[in-house]
Design an enzyme around this catalytic site. Structure first.
Site, PDB file in Angstrom:
ATOM      1  N   LYS A 116       0.622  -1.151  -0.176  1.00 18.32           N
ATOM      2  CA  LYS A 116      -0.226   0.005   0.315  1.00 18.32           C
ATOM      3  C   LYS A 116       0.841   1.148  -0.058  1.00 18.32           C
ATOM      4  O   LYS A 116       0.377   2.413  -0.177  1.00 18.32           O
ATOM      5  CB  LYS A 116      -0.977  -0.006   1.456  1.00 18.32           C
ATOM      6  N   LYS A 198      -4.447 -10.269  -7.006  1.00 18.10           N
ATOM      7  CA  LYS A 198      -6.487 -10.920  -6.289  1.00 18.10           C
ATOM      8  C   LYS A 198      -7.095  -9.502  -6.116  1.00 18.10           C
ATOM      9  O   LYS A 198      -7.067  -8.469  -7.085  1.00 18.10           O
ATOM     10  CB  LYS A 198      -5.907 -10.047  -3.971  1.00 18.10           C
ATOM     11  N   LYS A 201     -10.635  -4.763  -3.967  1.00 17.95           N
ATOM     12  CA  LYS A 201     -12.336  -4.313  -3.559  1.00 17.95           C
ATOM     13  C   LYS A 201     -12.264  -2.331  -4.376  1.00 17.95           C
ATOM     14  O   LYS A 201     -12.668  -1.715  -4.828  1.00 17.95           O
ATOM     15  CB  LYS A 201     -12.784  -3.748  -2.468  1.00 17.95           C
TER      16      LYS A 201
HETATM   17  N1  AQP Z   1      -9.699 -11.694  -2.947  1.00 17.05           N
HETATM   18  C1  AQP Z   1      -9.745 -12.323  -1.715  1.00 17.05           C
HETATM   19  N2  AQP Z   1     -10.090 -13.370  -2.147  1.00 17.05           N
HETATM   20  C2  AQP Z   1     -10.626 -14.203  -0.616  1.00 17.05           C
HETATM   21  N3  AQP Z   1     -10.541 -13.365   0.306  1.00 17.05           N
HETATM   22  C3  AQP Z   1     -10.973 -12.144   0.479  1.00 17.05           C
HETATM   23  N4  AQP Z   1     -10.640 -10.911   0.723  1.00 17.05           N
HETATM   24  C4  AQP Z   1     -10.655  -9.550   0.353  1.00 17.05           C
HETATM   25  N5  AQP Z   1      -9.987  -9.720  -1.022  1.00 17.05           N
HETATM   26  C5  AQP Z   1     -10.257 -11.233  -1.548  1.00 17.05           C
HETATM   27  C6  AQP Z   1     -11.345 -10.585   2.347  1.00 17.05           C
HETATM   28  O1  AQP Z   1     -12.179 -10.313   3.109  1.00 17.05           O
HETATM   29  C7  AQP Z   1     -11.962  -9.952   4.147  1.00 17.05           C
HETATM   30  C8  AQP Z   1     -12.143  -8.491   4.177  1.00 17.05           C
HETATM   31  O2  AQP Z   1     -11.364  -7.646   3.872  1.00 17.05           O
HETATM   32  P1  AQP Z   1     -10.369  -6.460   3.652  1.00 17.05           P
HETATM   33  O3  AQP Z   1     -12.250  -5.387   4.440  1.00 17.05           O
HETATM   34  O4  AQP Z   1      -9.410  -6.058   4.758  1.00 17.05           O
HETATM   35  O5  AQP Z   1      -9.912  -5.572   2.925  1.00 17.05           O
HETATM   36  P2  AQP Z   1      -9.189  -6.108   1.643  1.00 17.05           P
HETATM   37  O6  AQP Z   1     -10.728  -6.384   0.585  1.00 17.05           O
HETATM   38  O7  AQP Z   1      -8.441  -6.823   1.510  1.00 17.05           O
HETATM   39  O8  AQP Z   1      -9.269  -4.827   0.919  1.00 17.05           O
HETATM   40  P3  AQP Z   1      -8.354  -4.705  -0.719  1.00 17.05           P
HETATM   41  O9  AQP Z   1      -9.225  -5.564  -1.451  1.00 17.05           O
HETATM   42  O10 AQP Z   1      -6.756  -4.527  -0.159  1.00 17.05           O
HETATM   43  O11 AQP Z   1      -9.055  -3.753  -0.614  1.00 17.05           O
HETATM   44  P4  AQP Z   1      -8.417  -2.128  -0.637  1.00 17.05           P
HETATM   45  O12 AQP Z   1      -8.341  -2.427  -2.421  1.00 17.05           O
HETATM   46  O13 AQP Z   1      -9.865  -1.066  -0.514  1.00 17.05           O
HETATM   47  O14 AQP Z   1      -7.496  -1.801   0.286  1.00 17.05           O
HETATM   48  C9  AQP Z   1     -11.114 -10.632   4.836  1.00 17.05           C
HETATM   49  O15 AQP Z   1     -10.934 -11.698   5.422  1.00 17.05           O
HETATM   50  C10 AQP Z   1      -9.993 -10.364   3.899  1.00 17.05           C
HETATM   51  O16 AQP Z   1      -9.040 -11.606   3.905  1.00 17.05           O
END
Ligand code: AQP
Length: 333
Positions: A116, A198, A201
């Site tokens: 990040k 991955k 979001k």
């Molecule tokens: N692609 C994924 N596959 C399986 N599990 C996932 N999780 C997230 N992406 C996947 C699980 O969802 C829970 C919540 O996630 P989070 O809110 O901590 O954030 P994120 O989704 O992991 O965040 P991002 O995608 O990295 O968001 P941005 O792009 O906004 O910074 C967790 O249990 C995570 O493991």
């Protein structure tokens, strides 16, 4: 009577809730809420999302929308404690205490912090480094035994365990040292456009992610456009990350193993296979979207559930903080 086992998890209100979040986290939350022996606590962790710059009005709206999506997925507010993190100030209080028991070296080694920091090079704020310590506070406040997460959060969970053990070593048994609960299939759903990274979001490419509330046409279109390879046979191989990802999605949406998904789809050509994957996703997401559309306009109901959840969360969190403050030597308030 034996105390119920505490389960804790949350999603930060950044971007959109994706099929990855559903498969990796929420679908397990739904299973775990069924047991009479568990108390599940599910939060929208809005304080975490401030580590990246947010538009205030958007963040407020998104937080309520995420809460409505939790309810639409079937998370039961009568059974679970569901709340918004910033409504329970003990998260910030415990985060400060735990900061004083965490080394800068270990926090700066976290993969997510490094990724990040590179992605948001113009805003490498302290919160970005503090993210896993706030996450440790979220978990440890409630004497959590089990944390259902996708594999990307495994490293952060290890850190929460280290911090808890370190604190307990000094002050006695204050915190429960939590275990991770990572699904066997779907622990990491990959981007539809780049199956080596991955499904995220906040991915700006809308074809890369399936949103929990995407309509059926959008779901079908995105899966049709999903990147695969120049082969034409469906089978599991690390050389075929696009197909492996679609098989993972198919397996998770049908509640079967990856190997059984491979058996079911191996005679299909890519076109038929993609249609089968899209049908499976639509089957899971369509009812969720319909319920979401019913709930999202009812702000009064969402806020009632969130307020009641915060009160219940606070009564546990307050007791933990009283114990922690006493242990570290603060004068009782
Ligand atoms: N692609 C994924 N596959 C399986 N599990 C996932 N999780 C997230 N992406 C996947 C699980 O969802 C829970 C919540 O996630 P989070 O809110 O901590 O954030 P994120 O989704 O992991 O965040 P991002 O995608 O990295 O968001 P941005 O792009 O906004 O910074 C967790 O249990 C995570 O493991």
């Amino acid at each position: 009577m034996e105390a119920k086992k505490i389960i804790y998890s949350g999603i930060q209100p950044s971007g959109v809730i994706t099929l990855g979040n559903y498969v990796g986290a929420i679908s397990n939350w739904l299973e775990l809420q069924k047991s009479e022996d568990t108390q599940c606590i599910y939060s929208i962790v809005d304080m975490h999302s401030l580590t990246v710059r947010q538009d205030p009005a958007e963040l407020r709206k998104r937080t309520l929308s995420f809460f409505a999506q939790y309810l639409a997925c079937g998370l039961d507010p009568d059974k679970n404690i569901m709340y918004i993190q910033s409504h329970v100030s003990e998260h910030a209080e415990l985060c400060w205490i735990l900061n004083c028991f965490t080394y800068v070296g270990e926090a700066s080694r976290m993969t997510q912090f490094k990724e990040k920091s590179a992605k948001h090079a113009d805003n490498v704020n302290m919160g970005l480094m503090d993210y896993p310590i706030l996450m440790a506070a979220d978990i440890l406040l409630y004497n959590t035994s089990l944390v259902p997460i996708g594999i990307d959060q495994k490293q952060h969970l290890e850190m929460a365990r280290d911090i808890a053990a370190r604190f307990n070593n000094i002050y006695g048994d204050v915190f429960t040292v939590p275990e991770g609960y990572i699904p066997t299939t779907g622990a990491k759903v990959m981007s539809l456009q780049d199956p080596t990274s991955k499904m995220s979001k906040s991915d700006p490419d809308e074809n890369a992610t399936i949103m929990l509330i995407d309509d059926n046409d959008a779901i079908r279109r995105k899966i049709k456009r999903a990147v695969t390879d120049s082969d034409s046979r469906v089978y599991l191989s690390d050389e075929k990350p696009g197909i492996k990802n679609l098989l993972t999605i198919y397996a998770s949406c049908n509640g079967i193993s990856l190997e059984d998904a491979e058996k079911a789809c191996t005679d299909m050509n890519y076109g038929t296979f993609k249609t089968a994957v899209a049908d499976s996703v639509v089957n899971v997401l369509e009812p969720i979207r319909n319920r979401y559309l019913d709930i999202v306009g009812d702000k009064e109901y969402i806020m009632k559930v969130a307020r009641e959840g915060a009160e219940r969360a606070k009564s546990i969190a307050f007791r933990t903080m009283r114990k922690v403050y006493k242990k570290v030597g603060f004068v009782e308030r």
